[in-house]
Design an enzyme around this catalytic site. Sequence first.
Site, PDB file in Angstrom:
ATOM      1  N   CYS A  52       0.831  -1.208   0.000  1.00 12.35           N
ATOM      2  CA  CYS A  52       0.000   0.000   0.000  1.00 12.35           C
ATOM      3  C   CYS A  52       0.864   1.258   0.000  1.00 12.35           C
ATOM      4  O   CYS A  52       0.543   2.244  -0.677  1.00 12.35           O
ATOM      5  CB  CYS A  52      -0.927   0.024   1.214  1.00 12.35           C
ATOM      6  SG  CYS A  52      -2.061  -1.364   1.245  1.00 12.35           S
ATOM      7  N   ARG A 135      -7.794  -4.484  -3.290  1.00  8.08           N
ATOM      8  CA  ARG A 135      -7.343  -3.309  -4.056  1.00  8.08           C
ATOM      9  C   ARG A 135      -8.309  -3.095  -5.221  1.00  8.08           C
ATOM     10  O   ARG A 135      -8.123  -3.668  -6.305  1.00  8.08           O
ATOM     11  CB  ARG A 135      -5.915  -3.529  -4.575  1.00  8.08           C
ATOM     12  CG  ARG A 135      -4.923  -3.801  -3.465  1.00  8.08           C
ATOM     13  CD  ARG A 135      -3.509  -4.031  -3.970  1.00  8.08           C
ATOM     14  NE  ARG A 135      -2.743  -4.653  -2.907  1.00  8.08           N
ATOM     15  CZ  ARG A 135      -2.221  -3.994  -1.863  1.00  8.08           C
ATOM     16  NH1 ARG A 135      -2.345  -2.687  -1.788  1.00  8.08           N
ATOM     17  NH2 ARG A 135      -1.561  -4.635  -0.923  1.00  8.08           N
TER      18      ARG A 135
HETATM   19  C1  BEZ Z   1       0.558  -4.573   1.875  1.00  7.55           C
HETATM   20  O1  BEZ Z   1       1.763  -4.754   1.899  1.00  7.55           O
HETATM   21  O2  BEZ Z   1       0.061  -3.539   1.436  1.00  7.55           O
HETATM   22  C2  BEZ Z   1      -0.340  -5.656   2.353  1.00  7.55           C
HETATM   23  C3  BEZ Z   1       0.059  -6.953   2.184  1.00  7.55           C
HETATM   24  C4  BEZ Z   1      -0.768  -7.957   2.656  1.00  7.55           C
HETATM   25  C5  BEZ Z   1      -1.955  -7.650   3.276  1.00  7.55           C
HETATM   26  C6  BEZ Z   1      -2.345  -6.338   3.403  1.00  7.55           C
HETATM   27  C7  BEZ Z   1      -1.542  -5.333   2.926  1.00  7.55           C
END
Ligand code: BEZ
Length: 235
Positions: A52, A135
Amino acid sequence: MEENKTFAMPRIGDKAPEFKAVTTQGNINFPSDYKGSWVILFSHPADFTPVCTSEFMTFASMEKQFNEANCKLVGLSVDGLYSHIAWLRTIKEKIEYKGMKNVEVNFPLIEDITMEVANKYGMMQPGESSTKAVRAVFFIDPNGIVRTILYYPLSLGRNFDEIYRALIGLQTADEFSVALPADWRPGDDVIVPTAGSCGVAKQRMESKEEMTCYDWFFCTKKLDKETVLKAVLKK
Ligand code: BEZ
């Protein structure tokens, strides 16, 4: 026993579901506050997570480019406002990634602890996670209609060049009443509407017009990059 609720999600061509929300840029009334602009409404799983963070830095770095195409960005996660503020401050103050640093996120990030908005937009997909939004990317046109939807899982960051390409493609298709072939980019040939009668099909195949017909149902014409960009970017 826990109720297994299912939520409908908007489809392409639907009116964007309405909501009021608190964001890092103040309160918003969606989509009415955005009438006349394209909007990309996107969700991310959680603040202070690496994928993110890379996505937010990329989107924030491209915000001017999107704004110049009459498009505003609005983010959402099911975290609270203070978490959002702290995360965005951390990004600006501490994170340097792929040449991006001191990145300020100026577009609104919605707090959605109750998941009200995420559920309205089908951003909660329990098979992937029951506590984090996937997402999702909703392209909403200046009349508040959903025009394109992209969904990615938690583990895969989005391609922001593709998001920009899709926006310019949607605007080009509207502006010039054409369709766009695989991998189209501004400057590539565009597809003219398929012939709707035998007469037009014959005419197309015999025409000396500036058109390339691979067969009667598949004709393209030139549309130069400058014309496209002049039409879709703010004058
Ligand atoms: C992230 O790195 O954005 C992420 C990875 C796994 C679950 C939720 C967020």
